[in-house]
Design a protein around this motif. Structure first.
Motif, mmCIF file in Angstrom:
data_model
loop_
_atom_site.group_PDB
_atom_site.id
_atom_site.type_symbol
_atom_site.label_atom_id
_atom_site.label_comp_id
_atom_site.label_asym_id
_atom_site.label_seq_id
_atom_site.Cartn_x
_atom_site.Cartn_y
_atom_site.Cartn_z
ATOM 1 N N THR A 38 0.863 -1.175 0.000
ATOM 2 C CA THR A 38 0.000 0.000 0.000
ATOM 3 C C THR A 38 0.901 1.227 0.000
ATOM 4 N N ILE A 39 0.702 2.109 -0.966
ATOM 5 C CA ILE A 39 1.524 3.311 -1.073
ATOM 6 C C ILE A 39 0.640 4.529 -0.848
ATOM 7 N N LEU A 40 1.039 5.369 0.090
ATOM 8 C CA LEU A 40 0.282 6.560 0.434
ATOM 9 C C LEU A 40 1.032 7.804 -0.032
ATOM 10 N N ASP A 41 0.363 8.633 -0.780
ATOM 11 C CA ASP A 41 0.923 9.894 -1.263
ATOM 12 C C ASP A 41 0.326 11.010 -0.409
ATOM 13 N N ARG A 44 5.939 10.180 1.074
ATOM 14 C CA ARG A 44 5.499 8.893 0.533
ATOM 15 C C ARG A 44 5.664 7.834 1.611
ATOM 16 N N VAL A 45 4.597 7.090 1.862
ATOM 17 C CA VAL A 45 4.638 6.003 2.837
ATOM 18 C C VAL A 45 4.389 4.686 2.112
ATOM 19 N N ILE A 46 5.312 3.748 2.269
ATOM 20 C CA ILE A 46 5.102 2.398 1.736
ATOM 21 C C ILE A 46 4.775 1.487 2.912
ATOM 22 N N CYS A 47 3.566 0.950 2.888
ATOM 23 C CA CYS A 47 3.106 0.032 3.942
ATOM 24 C C CYS A 47 3.301 -1.395 3.450
ATOM 25 N N ARG A 48 3.876 -2.219 4.265
ATOM 26 C CA ARG A 48 4.108 -3.613 3.856
ATOM 27 C C ARG A 48 2.801 -4.387 3.740
#
Length: 266
Positions: A96-99, A151-155
């Protein structure tokens, strides 16, 4: 996530009432251009029949395909495409990528140490604050600074097509257009290479995936890739939870984004 390696754009004749009309169809295939053209002919027949029977196109009949040139397939959950302005884009159904360019403000913020923080630091602060409120995000994250935000990359992967997850993204103040695109294409996206205008080089406009097969694009891409070596797309701010930096797609992301170079963000 639906994508195609081969594309064609061809004219097809269909009958509309007593006249023959010519329509242009952009059609993709993962087998060959010949198969794509055959699919185009079948689609033209369907369009002709619907017009004759005055039937509207059913909603959500097809998953929305990513209409971009596929530059690389990392694995069955991660691909790289070329967007309309020439940058490389990571498309994933693994993470899941959060912008995040802003954060949701609350009246209790006046009691928190936010005033002394920059906008990007406030975004990170508010995101971490929300983690206990939304445990479905998981516990493992990589948080990066970008040119304009975070930018957050959630595993943990949250299906963007599910309404509950769409609502969650809105609560986290994820960019509205990004949420809609993720929902439509059933994947998350992250830019891997700089925006051309931030490097002050000539821009390009790619209208279809076929534009990437032209000499004009190939010549432009050489200049673009040379200039991109002097810029980074992300800078690592912090990690939370378990380290997953060695997973193939994450390593690819960090390498393509020039993470370790520490160059100016673009």
């Amino acid at each position: 996530m639906k994508y195609f390696k081969f594309w064609v754009k061809e004219p097809f004749d269909i009958r509309v009432g007593n006249q023959v009309e010519t329509i242009q169809l952009l059609v993709g295939s993962n087998v060959s251009k010949v198969v794509a053209a055959e699919e185009g002919a079948l689609r033209a027949k369907v369009i002709e029949q619907r017009i004759a029977e005055q039937q509207p196109k059913p909603l959500n009949e097809y998953d929305a395909a990513i209409k971009e040139h596929v530059a690389q397939i990392i694995d069955d959950k991660n691909i790289v495409t070329v967007c309309r302005y020439g940058a490389k884009i990571w498309n994933t159904t693994q993470y899941t990528i959060l912008d995040l360019d802003h954060y949701r403000k609350g009246w209790l913020d006046i009691f928190k140490p936010l005033r002394k923080l920059s906008l990007k630091e406030r975004i990170v602060f508010k995101f971490e604050e929300n983690l206990t409120r939304y445990p479905q995000l998981g516990g493992d994250f990589r948080i990066y600074e970008t040119a304009k935000g975070i930018r957050v990359i959630c595993r943990t992967y949250l299906d963007p097509a599910e309404r509950a997850h769409t609502n969650l993204l809105h609560k986290l103040h994820v960019d509205w257009l990004y949420v809609q695109l993720s929902n439509k294409q059933k994947c998350y996206r992250a830019r891997l290479t700089p925006k051309p205008y931030r490097m002050r080089i000539k821009t390009i406009k790619l209208k279809t995936p076929l534009d990437c097969e032209t000499q004009v694009y190939e010549d432009w891409a050489k200049d673009y890739e040379y200039a991109a070596q002097q810029f980074s797309v992300v800078r690592l701010v912090k990690t939370i939870g378990r380290d997953f930096s060695r997973e193939p797609a994450i390593e690819y992301h960090d390498q393509m984004a020039n993470l370790t170079r520490g160059c100016k963000l673009a």
